[in-house]
Design a protein around this motif. Structure first.
Motif, PDB file in Angstrom:
ATOM      1  N   ILE A 110     -10.142   1.109   8.100  1.00  0.00           N
ATOM      2  CA  ILE A 110      -8.956   1.097   7.255  1.00  0.00           C
ATOM      3  C   ILE A 110      -8.736  -0.294   6.668  1.00  0.00           C
ATOM      4  N   VAL A 111      -8.959  -1.329   7.451  1.00  0.00           N
ATOM      5  CA  VAL A 111      -8.855  -2.697   6.918  1.00  0.00           C
ATOM      6  C   VAL A 111      -9.885  -2.893   5.808  1.00  0.00           C
ATOM      7  N   MET A 129       0.857  -1.170   0.000  1.00  0.00           N
ATOM      8  CA  MET A 129       0.000   0.000   0.000  1.00  0.00           C
ATOM      9  C   MET A 129       0.899   1.227   0.000  1.00  0.00           C
ATOM     10  N   ARG A 175      -5.386  -5.071   2.943  1.00  0.00           N
ATOM     11  CA  ARG A 175      -3.942  -4.844   2.770  1.00  0.00           C
ATOM     12  C   ARG A 175      -3.301  -4.202   4.004  1.00  0.00           C
ATOM     13  N   SER A 176      -4.014  -3.295   4.663  1.00  0.00           N
ATOM     14  CA  SER A 176      -3.439  -2.646   5.847  1.00  0.00           C
ATOM     15  C   SER A 176      -3.187  -3.656   6.958  1.00  0.00           C
ATOM     16  N   HIS A 219      -2.614   5.168   1.301  1.00  0.00           N
ATOM     17  CA  HIS A 219      -2.766   5.215   2.757  1.00  0.00           C
ATOM     18  C   HIS A 219      -3.426   6.518   3.175  1.00  0.00           C
ATOM     19  N   ASN A 272       0.393  -4.384   8.729  1.00  0.00           N
ATOM     20  CA  ASN A 272       0.571  -4.334  10.184  1.00  0.00           C
ATOM     21  C   ASN A 272       1.104  -5.645  10.731  1.00  0.00           C
ATOM     22  N   SER A 321      -9.052  -0.779   2.634  1.00  0.00           N
ATOM     23  CA  SER A 321      -7.842  -1.211   1.939  1.00  0.00           C
ATOM     24  C   SER A 321      -7.969  -2.635   1.401  1.00  0.00           C
TER      25      SER A 321
END
Length: 69
Positions: A35-36, A1, A42-43, A6, A47, A39
Motif C-alpha cells: 500500500i505504501v 488520499m 501517501r498512505s 484507497h 498513517n 500510493s
C-alpha cells in the motif's frame, strides 16, 4: 488520499497477496508495504498523521484526567 484511491489500492494489494498465496500473519506486513508502494508513500504520511493526532489526543486526555485529581 481519497476513499476511491484507497479502495483501488487496497483491492490491488489484496489481489497481489492472494496471487502470492499469502495467508495468516504474512498478509499484514505485505499489505502495509504494498500500500505504501502503490500510493507513492501517501498512505505512510496519512498513517503518521493519524499516529501524531492520537498522541495529541492522548496527551489532552491525560492532562484533563490529571486536573481532576
Amino acid at each position: 488520499m481519497g476513499s476511491g484511491e484507497h479502495d483501488r489500492i487496497l483491492d490491488a494489494a489484496l489481489a497481489e497477496a492472494d496471487t502470492a498465496g499469502l495467508r495468516g500473519k504474512a498478509v499484514t506486513p505485505f499489505l502495509l508495504g504494498r500500500i505504501v508502494e502503490l500510493s507513492g508513500g501517501r498512505s505512510l504520511e496519512v498513517n503518521l498523521d493519524l499516529a501524531r493526532n492520537n498522541v495529541r489526543v492522548a496527551a489532552e486526555v491525560a492532562i484533563a484526567w490529571a486536573a481532576r485529581r
